[in-house]
Design a protein around this motif. Structure first.
Motif, mmCIF file in Angstrom:
data_model
loop_
_atom_site.group_PDB
_atom_site.id
_atom_site.type_symbol
_atom_site.label_atom_id
_atom_site.label_comp_id
_atom_site.label_asym_id
_atom_site.label_seq_id
_atom_site.Cartn_x
_atom_site.Cartn_y
_atom_site.Cartn_z
ATOM 1 N N GLY A 56 28.994 12.391 -35.040
ATOM 2 C CA GLY A 56 27.763 13.120 -35.334
ATOM 3 C C GLY A 56 26.801 13.287 -34.179
ATOM 4 N N VAL A 57 27.142 12.787 -32.993
ATOM 5 C CA VAL A 57 26.259 12.969 -31.834
ATOM 6 C C VAL A 57 26.284 14.450 -31.454
ATOM 7 N N ALA A 58 25.097 15.019 -31.242
ATOM 8 C CA ALA A 58 24.982 16.459 -31.009
ATOM 9 C C ALA A 58 24.120 16.750 -29.785
ATOM 10 N N PRO A 59 24.295 17.947 -29.211
ATOM 11 C CA PRO A 59 23.439 18.350 -28.099
ATOM 12 C C PRO A 59 21.974 18.266 -28.491
ATOM 13 N N GLY A 84 25.783 17.162 -23.960
ATOM 14 C CA GLY A 84 24.419 17.697 -23.914
ATOM 15 C C GLY A 84 23.405 16.766 -24.531
ATOM 16 N N ALA A 85 23.760 15.481 -24.658
ATOM 17 C CA ALA A 85 22.835 14.480 -25.190
ATOM 18 C C ALA A 85 22.181 13.736 -24.033
ATOM 19 N N ALA A 86 20.917 13.404 -24.196
ATOM 20 C CA ALA A 86 20.203 12.613 -23.191
ATOM 21 C C ALA A 86 20.585 11.145 -23.360
ATOM 22 N N LEU A 146 18.077 11.791 -18.584
ATOM 23 C CA LEU A 146 17.983 10.339 -18.517
ATOM 24 C C LEU A 146 16.538 9.931 -18.762
ATOM 25 N N VAL A 147 16.374 8.923 -19.592
ATOM 26 C CA VAL A 147 15.051 8.355 -19.819
ATOM 27 C C VAL A 147 15.089 6.936 -19.283
ATOM 28 N N CYS A 161 11.077 10.663 -18.279
ATOM 29 C CA CYS A 161 12.200 11.576 -18.497
ATOM 30 C C CYS A 161 12.555 12.306 -17.209
ATOM 31 N N PHE A 162 13.850 12.412 -16.954
ATOM 32 C CA PHE A 162 14.347 13.085 -15.763
ATOM 33 C C PHE A 162 15.427 14.085 -16.152
ATOM 34 N N THR A 163 15.417 15.241 -15.500
ATOM 35 C CA THR A 163 16.509 16.193 -15.654
ATOM 36 C C THR A 163 17.622 15.805 -14.689
ATOM 37 N N GLU A 164 18.830 16.320 -14.905
ATOM 38 C CA GLU A 164 19.916 16.057 -13.959
ATOM 39 C C GLU A 164 19.565 16.603 -12.582
ATOM 40 N N GLU A 165 18.950 17.762 -12.565
ATOM 41 C CA GLU A 165 18.592 18.369 -11.277
ATOM 42 C C GLU A 165 17.641 17.463 -10.499
#
Length: 173
Positions: A56-59, A84-86, A146-147, A161-165
């Motif tokens: 059940g893990v979803a984006p 697509g999950a953080a 990533l948190v 919170c950080f984006t991959e970029e």
């Protein structure tokens, strides 16, 4: 099975390593007395993705990753990002109640951990890993990958919170 790298710069980088470094050791764990090659990662991460998706893990969701310093940690990190999950890294020594409280407060929908006893979740590459749902109390910022938890001097956890970029830019610097 292929590692899908279309949605994640991290997964794209790993897919290149899987392609170019197949037989080389990717991860070695002294504690587990085990190693996995890049080729094995290329097989195990899609298996994690399938198991997480079936559970059940979803984006757009976030999972607290509290498995400790084991081979499953990077496998799960890449699998969650591939979905697509953080991801929020969480201390593996927290009690179930404390882990659930922090995870829920930070917006996680799931806690992924390794309980001292009891079964893992069905179809997972590592049978010692458990997936537990929690009710998120906060929304995750769009694009969060990533948190990182910080308490500063207050001892009250806050999430950065950080984006991959942004993480990749930090690596480049």
């Amino acid at each position: 099975m292929r590692l899908d790298s279309s949605s994640s710069p991290f997964c794209a980088a790993l897919a290149r390593q899987v392609r170019d470094q197949k037989g080389r050791t990717a991860i070695h764990s002294e504690a587990e007395r085990s190693s996995v090659s890049f080729a094995e990662l290329g097989e195990r991460i899609p298996a994690w993705i399938d198991a997480l998706r079936r559970a059940g893990v979803a984006p757009g969701q976030m999972a607290a990753l509290a498995v400790g310093n084991v081979i499953a940690f990077p496998e799960l990190f890449f699998a969650l990002r591939g979905l697509g999950a953080a991801v929020m890294a969480l201390d593996a020594d927290l009690s179930d109640e404390a882990a659930s409280t922090v995870a829920s407060r930070m917006g996680c929908s799931w806690v992924v951990d390794r309980p001292s006893s009891g079964p893992g979740f069905s179809g997972a590459p590592d049978p010692a890993v458990r997936l537990r749902p929690v009710r998120p109390e906060a929304e995750i910022p769009e694009g969060a990958a990533l948190v990182k938890l910080t308490s500063g001097s207050t001892l009250d956890p806050r999430g950065a919170c950080f984006t991959e970029e942004a993480l990749l830019e930090g690596i480049d610097h």
